[in-house]
Enzyme design. Structure first.
Site, PDB file in Angstrom:
ATOM      1  N   ASN A  42      -3.188   4.308   0.896  1.00  0.00           N
ATOM      2  CA  ASN A  42      -1.963   3.522   0.762  1.00  0.00           C
ATOM      3  C   ASN A  42      -1.976   2.373   1.776  1.00  0.00           C
ATOM      4  O   ASN A  42      -2.467   2.515   2.898  1.00  0.00           O
ATOM      5  CB  ASN A  42      -0.706   4.386   0.873  1.00  0.00           C
ATOM      6  CG  ASN A  42      -0.661   5.300   2.064  1.00  0.00           C
ATOM      7  OD1 ASN A  42      -1.688   5.723   2.589  1.00  0.00           O
ATOM      8  ND2 ASN A  42       0.532   5.622   2.515  1.00  0.00           N
ATOM      9  N   GLU A  44       0.724  -0.233   3.270  1.00  0.00           N
ATOM     10  CA  GLU A  44       2.151  -0.579   3.322  1.00  0.00           C
ATOM     11  C   GLU A  44       2.356  -2.022   3.773  1.00  0.00           C
ATOM     12  O   GLU A  44       1.407  -2.712   4.171  1.00  0.00           O
ATOM     13  CB  GLU A  44       2.875   0.413   4.246  1.00  0.00           C
ATOM     14  CG  GLU A  44       2.760   1.826   3.708  1.00  0.00           C
ATOM     15  CD  GLU A  44       3.603   2.852   4.453  1.00  0.00           C
ATOM     16  OE1 GLU A  44       4.086   2.556   5.564  1.00  0.00           O
ATOM     17  OE2 GLU A  44       3.774   3.956   3.910  1.00  0.00           O
ATOM     18  N   ASN A  45       3.596  -2.462   3.677  1.00  0.00           N
ATOM     19  CA  ASN A  45       3.922  -3.840   4.045  1.00  0.00           C
ATOM     20  C   ASN A  45       5.326  -3.880   4.644  1.00  0.00           C
ATOM     21  O   ASN A  45       6.191  -3.083   4.253  1.00  0.00           O
ATOM     22  CB  ASN A  45       3.855  -4.726   2.788  1.00  0.00           C
ATOM     23  CG  ASN A  45       3.882  -6.198   3.145  1.00  0.00           C
ATOM     24  OD1 ASN A  45       4.939  -6.797   3.290  1.00  0.00           O
ATOM     25  ND2 ASN A  45       2.716  -6.784   3.297  1.00  0.00           N
ATOM     26  N   TYR A  48       8.839  -3.702   2.195  1.00  0.00           N
ATOM     27  CA  TYR A  48       8.468  -2.360   1.726  1.00  0.00           C
ATOM     28  C   TYR A  48       7.976  -2.287   0.274  1.00  0.00           C
ATOM     29  O   TYR A  48       7.048  -1.560  -0.049  1.00  0.00           O
ATOM     30  CB  TYR A  48       9.664  -1.411   1.863  1.00  0.00           C
ATOM     31  CG  TYR A  48      10.075  -1.084   3.285  1.00  0.00           C
ATOM     32  CD1 TYR A  48       9.313  -1.494   4.384  1.00  0.00           C
ATOM     33  CD2 TYR A  48      11.238  -0.365   3.524  1.00  0.00           C
ATOM     34  CE1 TYR A  48       9.712  -1.194   5.678  1.00  0.00           C
ATOM     35  CE2 TYR A  48      11.642  -0.064   4.822  1.00  0.00           C
ATOM     36  CZ  TYR A  48      10.879  -0.479   5.888  1.00  0.00           C
ATOM     37  OH  TYR A  48      11.274  -0.186   7.163  1.00  0.00           O
ATOM     38  N   GLU A  55      -3.640   5.764  -4.990  1.00  0.00           N
ATOM     39  CA  GLU A  55      -4.217   5.941  -6.331  1.00  0.00           C
ATOM     40  C   GLU A  55      -4.507   4.593  -6.976  1.00  0.00           C
ATOM     41  O   GLU A  55      -5.570   4.363  -7.547  1.00  0.00           O
ATOM     42  CB  GLU A  55      -3.243   6.709  -7.229  1.00  0.00           C
ATOM     43  CG  GLU A  55      -2.947   8.129  -6.794  1.00  0.00           C
ATOM     44  CD  GLU A  55      -1.762   8.227  -5.822  1.00  0.00           C
ATOM     45  OE1 GLU A  55      -1.541   7.291  -5.023  1.00  0.00           O
ATOM     46  OE2 GLU A  55      -1.070   9.258  -5.872  1.00  0.00           O
ATOM     47  N   CYS A  84       3.128   9.156  -7.843  1.00  0.00           N
ATOM     48  CA  CYS A  84       4.437   8.609  -8.225  1.00  0.00           C
ATOM     49  C   CYS A  84       4.388   8.122  -9.670  1.00  0.00           C
ATOM     50  O   CYS A  84       3.310   8.020 -10.276  1.00  0.00           O
ATOM     51  CB  CYS A  84       4.819   7.468  -7.290  1.00  0.00           C
ATOM     52  SG  CYS A  84       3.923   5.934  -7.610  1.00  0.00           S
TER      53      CYS A  84
HETATM   54  N1  THU Z   1       2.261   6.882  -1.822  1.00  0.00           N
HETATM   55  C1  THU Z   1       1.009   6.900  -2.375  1.00  0.00           C
HETATM   56  O1  THU Z   1       0.053   6.377  -1.796  1.00  0.00           O
HETATM   57  N2  THU Z   1       0.854   7.498  -3.580  1.00  0.00           N
HETATM   58  C2  THU Z   1       1.873   8.049  -4.313  1.00  0.00           C
HETATM   59  O2  THU Z   1       1.644   8.477  -5.433  1.00  0.00           O
HETATM   60  C3  THU Z   1       3.210   8.129  -3.737  1.00  0.00           C
HETATM   61  C4  THU Z   1       3.421   7.478  -2.437  1.00  0.00           C
HETATM   62  C5  THU Z   1       2.452   6.215  -0.529  1.00  0.00           C
HETATM   63  C6  THU Z   1       3.273   4.957  -0.591  1.00  0.00           C
HETATM   64  C7  THU Z   1       3.829   4.874   0.802  1.00  0.00           C
HETATM   65  O3  THU Z   1       2.893   4.205   1.624  1.00  0.00           O
HETATM   66  C8  THU Z   1       3.915   6.321   1.265  1.00  0.00           C
HETATM   67  O4  THU Z   1       3.123   7.062   0.356  1.00  0.00           O
HETATM   68  C9  THU Z   1       5.329   6.876   1.280  1.00  0.00           C
HETATM   69  O5  THU Z   1       5.974   6.643   0.092  1.00  0.00           O
END
Ligand code: THU
Length: 128
Positions: A42, A44-45, A48, A55, A84
């Site tokens: 993941n 992030e930024n 948000y 994935e 998600c």
């Molecule tokens: N996140 C993922 O990488 N995959 C998912 O399927 C759900 C959430 C990450 C996004 C964010 O950086 C952190 O988990 C919390 O939501």
């Protein structure tokens, strides 16, 4: 490539997670039908909503390399979590209903759960 090795690669990828806001690390390892593996974490930024999940990072990396036939994905996170909704739809674009989605917690990769794509996203959106 067995599940255990795929999880080891997902765990390595999770170490690179840029999760300065949530502190929730996620790593993914996507296995192609010809045995290649594409990893993601993941990212992030500060804005948000721009955050990209592990994935989708892995899928984009595979597609950019010209690979489109997939067998399974191993996902590890700070706590075990299924993909998600956005990632389910993104995966469903490229995989068969029998595609395997393996999920585990970073600290307990051997205690993983297995889902099929069909199970995680029935009735996906497709272009009519
Ligand atoms: N996140 C993922 O990488 N995959 C998912 O399927 C759900 C959430 C990450 C996004 C964010 O950086 C952190 O988990 C919390 O939501």
């Amino acid at each position: 490539m067995n599940d255990r090795k795929l999880f080891a690669l997902a765990r390595d990828a999770a170490q690179n997670a840029y999760c300065t806001y949530s502190h929730f690390q996620v790593g993914a390892a996507l296995l192609t039908q010809d045995g290649k593996v594409f990893c993601g974490c993941n990212v992030e930024n500060a804005s948000y909503g721009l955050t990209i999940c592990a994935e989708r990072t892995a899928i984009c990396s595979a597609i950019a390399a010209g690979c489109r036939d997939f067998e399974s994905i191993a996902i590890v996170a700070t706590q075990r979590a299924t993909p998600c909704g956005a990632c389910r739809q993104f995966l469903a674009e490229f995989v068969q209903p029998t595609f395997r989605v393996l999920v585990a917690a970073l600290v307990e990769p051997d205690a993983y759960q297995v889902y099929s794509m069909e199970e995680l996203l029935p009735h996906q959106f497709t272009f009519p």
